[in-house]
Each structure stands twice: as structure tokens, then as C-alpha cells.
Write a protein that holds these residues in place. Structure first.
Motif, PDB file in Angstrom:
ATOM      1  N   GLU A  39     -75.545 -28.197  84.951  1.00  0.00           N
ATOM      2  CA  GLU A  39     -75.827 -27.274  83.852  1.00  0.00           C
ATOM      3  C   GLU A  39     -74.822 -26.129  83.832  1.00  0.00           C
ATOM      4  O   GLU A  39     -74.402 -25.668  82.766  1.00  0.00           O
ATOM      5  CB  GLU A  39     -77.260 -26.740  83.954  1.00  0.00           C
ATOM      6  N   ALA A  40     -74.418 -25.657  85.010  1.00  0.00           N
ATOM      7  CA  ALA A  40     -73.398 -24.604  85.086  1.00  0.00           C
ATOM      8  C   ALA A  40     -72.097 -25.090  84.448  1.00  0.00           C
ATOM      9  O   ALA A  40     -71.451 -24.363  83.686  1.00  0.00           O
ATOM     10  CB  ALA A  40     -73.164 -24.195  86.540  1.00  0.00           C
ATOM     11  N   THR A  41     -71.734 -26.324  84.736  1.00  0.00           N
ATOM     12  CA  THR A  41     -70.530 -26.899  84.144  1.00  0.00           C
ATOM     13  C   THR A  41     -70.672 -27.009  82.633  1.00  0.00           C
ATOM     14  O   THR A  41     -69.747 -26.678  81.887  1.00  0.00           O
ATOM     15  CB  THR A  41     -70.237 -28.281  84.758  1.00  0.00           C
ATOM     16  N   ALA A  42     -71.842 -27.434  82.159  1.00  0.00           N
ATOM     17  CA  ALA A  42     -72.070 -27.572  80.716  1.00  0.00           C
ATOM     18  C   ALA A  42     -71.959 -26.216  80.015  1.00  0.00           C
ATOM     19  O   ALA A  42     -71.390 -26.116  78.925  1.00  0.00           O
ATOM     20  CB  ALA A  42     -73.441 -28.198  80.453  1.00  0.00           C
ATOM     21  N   ILE A  43     -72.494 -25.175  80.628  1.00  0.00           N
ATOM     22  CA  ILE A  43     -72.415 -23.833  80.046  1.00  0.00           C
ATOM     23  C   ILE A  43     -70.973 -23.342  80.060  1.00  0.00           C
ATOM     24  O   ILE A  43     -70.468 -22.811  79.067  1.00  0.00           O
ATOM     25  CB  ILE A  43     -73.366 -22.865  80.781  1.00  0.00           C
ATOM     26  N   ALA A  44     -70.285 -23.529  81.180  1.00  0.00           N
ATOM     27  CA  ALA A  44     -68.884 -23.104  81.281  1.00  0.00           C
ATOM     28  C   ALA A  44     -68.014 -23.846  80.273  1.00  0.00           C
ATOM     29  O   ALA A  44     -67.152 -23.243  79.626  1.00  0.00           O
ATOM     30  CB  ALA A  44     -68.369 -23.318  82.705  1.00  0.00           C
ATOM     31  N   ASP A 103     -80.564 -25.910  80.161  1.00  0.00           N
ATOM     32  CA  ASP A 103     -80.267 -26.854  79.084  1.00  0.00           C
ATOM     33  C   ASP A 103     -80.307 -26.152  77.730  1.00  0.00           C
ATOM     34  O   ASP A 103     -79.475 -26.402  76.857  1.00  0.00           O
ATOM     35  CB  ASP A 103     -81.272 -28.013  79.082  1.00  0.00           C
ATOM     36  N   SER A 104     -81.272 -25.269  77.565  1.00  0.00           N
ATOM     37  CA  SER A 104     -81.418 -24.537  76.307  1.00  0.00           C
ATOM     38  C   SER A 104     -80.199 -23.667  76.028  1.00  0.00           C
ATOM     39  O   SER A 104     -79.710 -23.604  74.902  1.00  0.00           O
ATOM     40  CB  SER A 104     -82.680 -23.667  76.360  1.00  0.00           C
ATOM     41  N   ILE A 105     -79.710 -23.000  77.060  1.00  0.00           N
ATOM     42  CA  ILE A 105     -78.533 -22.134  76.913  1.00  0.00           C
ATOM     43  C   ILE A 105     -77.303 -22.973  76.584  1.00  0.00           C
ATOM     44  O   ILE A 105     -76.525 -22.622  75.696  1.00  0.00           O
ATOM     45  CB  ILE A 105     -78.327 -21.292  78.186  1.00  0.00           C
ATOM     46  N   ALA A 106     -77.126 -24.090  77.279  1.00  0.00           N
ATOM     47  CA  ALA A 106     -75.979 -24.964  77.007  1.00  0.00           C
ATOM     48  C   ALA A 106     -76.007 -25.458  75.562  1.00  0.00           C
ATOM     49  O   ALA A 106     -74.967 -25.516  74.892  1.00  0.00           O
ATOM     50  CB  ALA A 106     -75.973 -26.149  77.981  1.00  0.00           C
TER      51      ALA A 106
END
Length: 157
Positions: A39-44, A103-106
Motif C-alpha cells: 500500500e505504501a508503494t501504491a500511495i507513493a 487502500d482508500s487513500i491510494a
């Protein structure tokens, strides 16, 4: 509910656990949420405008929403219980879907959707950063400007 901005992701030491840092738009509180490496990767990726060669899960969900004529109108971070955060995706039809905040933030970053957080969550888990500590926040922002999604890859054993 208070609108929040996504400041970015980083790895918290010494636990080596990724966090996403949110900030109140009209306040001085920050909300750190511990998340998974994927998820960190998806946000980044979303923050850096990286387009993967094939859609990742959050890209796929965005495409499904668009293809079915649904619009994500708001992401709400609604609760925290025993250190676990809860979120809700709100669609244009009024449908609400329970989801993890990461997930919501991404998804919100990919769709340009507003993110809000309940006052109760900010009161319980938020951290006030007075103006005199803004230099530390600026250092964090500089870190975010230089972090890459690969920084969140799990070490190979």
C-alpha cells in the motif's frame, strides 16, 4: 469530519514499518497510519505520477468505477480501534463501502477525491505539531520528495 491532505509515506524506524502521514487542511494535527509495504508503494506511485506498465489493483478499481459510471466522491477515515483504522468509500450514488484507509487513500489519490477524517480519530490518534516544529515537518517533506517506491521493497532473505 475534517479534510486532510496526504503528506506522503515513509518507513518508521526501528520497526521498518511504512506509514502514511496525513495532515489537517485547516489545523495543525497530523495523523500517522501504519500501513503495509504494498500500500505504501501504491500511495507513493500515485503521488509521484508513476504509471505502471500494467494496472495495479488501485488502478484497476479506478478503471472499474469509471467503466461502470460510478464516481468516488469522498474517502472517510471513520474510526480507530485498538490501533486499527477504518475507512469508508462514498460513491456518487450514496453507496458506502467499508475499506482499509491505505487502500482508500491510494484510490483517492488516483481519482482526485477528497479525504476527510472524523474529529474523534484526529482527537485520539492525531499529533499536534505547533508552528515552531514546522522545520521538522519540512525535513520530512524533503524526505518525501526524494523517496522512491523501491524504498518500500521488503528485504530479500
Amino acid at each position: 469530519m475534517r479534510e486532510v491532505d496526504v503528506m506522503g509515506v515513509r518507513v518508521e524506524m526501528p520497526s521498518n514499518q511504512p506509514i502514511v502521514l496525513l495532515r489537517e487542511v485547516t489545523g495543525e494535527r497530523y495523523l500517522p497510519i501504519w500501513i503495509g509495504a504494498v500500500e505504501a508503494t501504491a500511495i507513493a506511485f500515485a503521488q509521484q505520477g508513476v504509471t505502471p506498465p500494467r494496472p495495479l489493483t488501485h488502478d484497476l478499481l479506478k478503471d472499474v468505477l469509471e467503466a461502470t459510471g460510478n464516481e468516488l466522491v469522498e474517502v472517510r477515515i471513520t474510526d480507530v480501534r485498538d490501533g486499527v483504522f477504518f475507512a469508508t468509500l462514498v460513491l456518487g450514488s450514496g453507496t458506502e463501502i467499508s475499506a482499509r484507509p491505505s487502500d482508500s487513500i491510494a484510490l483517492a489519490l488516483r481519482t482526485g477525491t477528497r479525504i476527510v477524517c472524523s474529529d474523534e480519530v484526529l482527537d485520539e490518534a492525531g499529533l499536534a505539531v505547533p508552528a515552531e516544529q514546522e522545520d521538522e515537518v519540512e525535513k520530512f517533506r524533503e524526505f518525501l520528495d526524494h523517496v522512491t517506491p523501491e524504498d518500500f521493497d521488503a528485504p530479500q532473505e
